[in-house]
Design an enzyme around this catalytic site. Structure first.
Site, PDB file in Angstrom:
ATOM      1  CB  CYS A   1     -38.914  22.480 -37.996  1.00  0.00           C
ATOM      2  SG  CYS A   1     -40.554  22.808 -37.289  1.00  0.00           S
TER       3      CYS A   1
ATOM      4  CE  LYS B   1     -39.943  -7.676   3.320  1.00  0.00           C
ATOM      5  NZ  LYS B   1     -40.131  -6.221   3.104  1.00  0.00           N
TER       6      LYS B   1
ATOM      7  CB  CYS C   1     -42.355  18.986 -37.597  1.00  0.00           C
ATOM      8  SG  CYS C   1     -40.909  19.224 -36.548  1.00  0.00           S
TER       9      CYS C   1
ATOM     10  CE1 TYR D   1     -31.179   0.995   6.822  1.00  0.00           C
ATOM     11  CE2 TYR D   1     -32.382  -1.023   6.341  1.00  0.00           C
ATOM     12  CZ  TYR D   1     -31.860  -0.130   7.255  1.00  0.00           C
ATOM     13  OH  TYR D   1     -32.003  -0.357   8.602  1.00  0.00           O
TER      14      TYR D   1
ATOM     15  CG  LEU E   1     -40.399 -11.149   7.901  1.00  0.00           C
ATOM     16  CD1 LEU E   1     -41.130 -11.200   6.570  1.00  0.00           C
ATOM     17  CD2 LEU E   1     -40.563 -12.457   8.649  1.00  0.00           C
TER      18      LEU E   1
ATOM     19  CG  ASP F   1     -36.630  -0.280   0.030  1.00  0.00           C
ATOM     20  OD1 ASP F   1     -36.460   0.602   0.876  1.00  0.00           O
ATOM     21  OD2 ASP F   1     -37.720  -0.834  -0.178  1.00  0.00           O
TER      22      ASP F   1
END
Length: 698
Positions: free
Chosen positions: A426, A124, A445, A47, A92, A44
């Site tokens: 490990c 919106k 670990c 654009y 709009l 969006d």
């Protein structure tokens, strides 16, 4: 008030006619792909910037305007329809900052020759516009916006759209206009169903709604949601009703829409409101923007309309958009970028977590190069591949995440993501029995991460034991687990390390002694029990009061703690059993195994009470802290503030909702304060809050 200027306000620059022609072609291709199939080559933000660049170029070069330019056209002029609209269904115009909106509103007032009496402000919604035609109160037809004059019949989707009933509460003939979208939950479900049927996942909820609305022959259906934003008469509408619809203010039309049984934003945290000044409008825009990350559906801006029908009629409409309404666009929270690699990181409890490495992209005011990938199953479910163009989402302070690959942009050169066959830390085996994979050695670990976490400020707060020092202790073979710090490490051993003189050694030994006095909640947090963190550790400690009670609890008893459900409870119980030897050693070394002020739960079979919840100045209150604390609270960390809240009988929370009782707003408080004000939640300054809990401050 801070301005709402966004990065989208800066368009691309088109240097010449060739670049302009290419931009027009790119915009039309992107618009057609989106409106016809729910896909797009551009996000969006890209654009919007492209169309603004086209508009700027056309303003400067009016003789070069191309006939197929998207400017001034509904849907960019890229779509057509075969079902005529009785009244044009327009788009709009956009503004991107406070200044642009102020300029637009002044232009509107000049056009109508007076001040706008009232403004209607509503979110919106980020979906697809449709018109729903009702005849005698029954849903008769669904039509997309199309090119504004005619749209596509999508009546086959009726029955799959929540909030758009088959029958109204009154037997009236009229048209409802609104937005069809997918909520976050609906989007996740849609992608699960789609991939189960062999399809590529949708890139985002907006594209999912657009594609799903038009699909006619799928073997499955997925739900969508409708939000109404307009109501108008049709041929056959009762004359008296048609007159009322033409004369009513927008806010009144929305009330009428809801009364007919149609979903509107009135049922959400961002209902439409009527305001009387530009200053109030801009404040409302900022408030809605602050709520954006917590909404269960996407919004990409705020719609501002002249509320009165008389003002709308005087202003009129252009070929593309009404002159009495505008969309105040918000900064983009999603962008398309490329997935370059996947890193596999091992956490302190042995969890092996994937992380996406992205081609850097500007998103929501920051450069994003990494995104979360929750687990291998999440990667598989989303169908991700290396080299994919992916839709990355970020809102507020949420860690960026990948929504889905943009499958229609694949080139065929993408590669499968290879999952690790052994622990990347490990080399041990991997336990893949759960969605979140774990090294078979568990927390052993990554002992450095585990001990560094335990020593942190919000856990045992062992000053002088940072990660560098922990690495030194581990590499020297002096520490292999958390209890070693308290029952094995000696002063002489520390003195034998590089950069450890007598002063630093004595300071560290003293810090270890102080750590023994930390409450049970911090000891529990330091252990790094999976499924818990700072807040949950406090809840568990305050519920059970002692470590013995915690260890004696089965999964059913653990679920009595607020926030622990059926899935998390057995994991916590199993973790505590796994940590039994470490807990025994910590207790023997003298660490506290009780929570000050907590009351043990009642014996089984007796009436359960919660003394902690019934006592204290914040009893029964849910409290959120935001901003920088000052005065008596200045030196408290956020974790210490949360501890203070819970000692006072309240519940701490990190997010503001309708259930919040109090928000403590310090210096620089932003979106959380705005949301509290919008919801009418009580606010307190740090000094006011300090007075409320004065008896509990040290």
């Amino acid at each position: 008030m801070e301005g709402m200027t966004t990065t989208s306000a800066v368009p691309f620059v088109l240097p010449d006619a060739a670049a302009y022609a290419q931009a027009v072609a790119d915009a039309r291709r992107a618009s057609a792909a989106y409106y016809e199939g729910g896909t797009s080559t551009l996000d969006d933000d890209a654009y919007d910037r492209l169309v603004r660049a086209i508009t700027v170029y056309e303003t400067e070069h009016p003789d070069e305007v191309l006939a197929d330019s998207p400017s001034g056209k509904v849907a960019g002029g890229a779509v057509e329809g075969d079902v005529p609209h009785t009244v044009p269904m327009l788009s709009l115009d956009n503004v991107f900052s406070d200044e642009e909106f102020t300029t637009w509103s002044a232009s509107l007032e000049r056009r109508i020759g007076r001040e706008v009496a009232s403004w209607n402000v509503q979110p919106k919604l980020d979906g697809l516009a449709i018109a729903a035609r009702y005849e005698g109160g029954r849903l008769a037809r669904l039509v997309t916006r199309g090119d504004g004059t005619a749209g596509e019949d999508v009546s086959h989707a009726a029955g799959t759209i929540e909030g758009l009933p088959a029958e109204l509460t009154e037997p009236v003939t009229l048209e409802v206009r609104g937005e069809v979208l997918m909520t976050t939950a609906q989007f996740e479900y849609a992608n699960e169903v789609r991939t189960e049927h062999g399809g590529d996942p949708f890139a985002n909820p907006r594209n999912a709604a657009a594609g799903t609305l038009r699909a006619k022959d799928r073997a499955y259906t997925v739900p969508m949601t409708f939000f109404g934003y307009g109501l108008l008469a049709l041929p056959g509408t009762d004359e008296a009703l048609a007159a009322r619809l033409a004369e009513e203010a927008h806010g009144a039309l929305m009330d009428r829409t809801a009364a007919l049984g149609i979903n509107t934003p009135a049922s959400t945290d961002v209902p439409g409101v009527v305001l009387t000044s530009v200053e109030q409008v801009l404040e409302r825009v900022e408030a809605i923007a602050a709520l954006r990350a917590d909404l269960p559906f996407g919004i990409d801006g705020i719609v501002v309309k002249a509320d009165l029908a008389a003002d709308q009629a005087t202003a009129g409409s252009g070929t593309r958009a009404p002159r009495w309404a505008v969309a105040f666009k918000l900064p983009a929270v999603e962008k398309i970028t490329r997935l370059l690699a996947v890193e596999w990181n091992v956490g302190r409890t042995g969890i092996i977590a994937p992380r996406a490495v992205l081609e850097p992209v500007e998103l929501d005011g920051s450069t994003v190069t990494y995104a979360t990938l929750h687990n291998p199953a999440d990667i598989t479910r989303r169908g991700l591949r290396l080299g994919d163009q992916v839709m990355v989402y970020k809102a507020g302070d949420i860690i960026p995440r990948i929504e889905a690959p943009v499958a229609h942009l694949r080139t065929g050169e993408e590669q499968e993501i290879v999952f690790p066959a052994e622990c990347p830390q490990c080399g041990s085996g991997i336990d893949t029995s759960e969605q979140r994979w774990r090294c078979e050695r568990g927390r052993n670990c990554h002992v450095v991460a585990s001990i560094s976490y335990a020593a942190g400020r919000d856990q045992l707060d062992i000053e002088g034991l940072g990660q560098t020092r922990v690495v030194q202790l581990v590499e020297a073979g002096l520490v292999e687990s958390l209890p070693d710090l308290f029952d094995r490490l000696t002063r002489e051993q520390l003195l034998g390390l590089e950069r450890m003189g007598e002063t630093s050694t004595d300071n560290l030994m003293a810090a270890l002694e102080r750590a023994k006095t930390q409450p049970l909640s911090r000891v529990l947090c330091a252990l790094g029990v999976r499924g818990t963190g700072r807040s949950m550790s406090r809840r568990i400690a305050r519920h059970f009061a002692t470590m013995d009670n915690i260890r004696a609890a089965d999964a059913e008893a653990m679920q009595r703690v607020d926030g622990i459900g059926a899935e998390k409870a057995p994991v916590i119980v199993a973790e505590l059993a796994e940590l039994a030897a470490q807990i025994d050693r910590l207790a023997a070394a003298g660490l506290s195994m009780t929570e000050p002020g907590a009351t043990p739960p009642p014996a089984e079979g007796t009436e359960e009470t919660d003394a902690a919840a019934d006592a204290g100045p914040l009893a029964g209150m849910k409290v959120v802290v935001t901003g920088a604390m000052t005065g008596p609270l200045e030196k408290l960390s956020r974790n210490q503030m949360n501890e203070l809240i819970e000692r006072a009988g309240g519940k701490s929370s990190g997010s503001v909702s309708k259930n919040t009782s109090l928000v403590v707003a310090g210096e620089g408080a932003g979106s959380k304060r705005a949301k509290a004000e919008d919801l009418g939640i009580r606010l307190a300054t740090p000094d006011e809050f300090a007075e409320m809990v004065a008896g509990l401050l040290d």
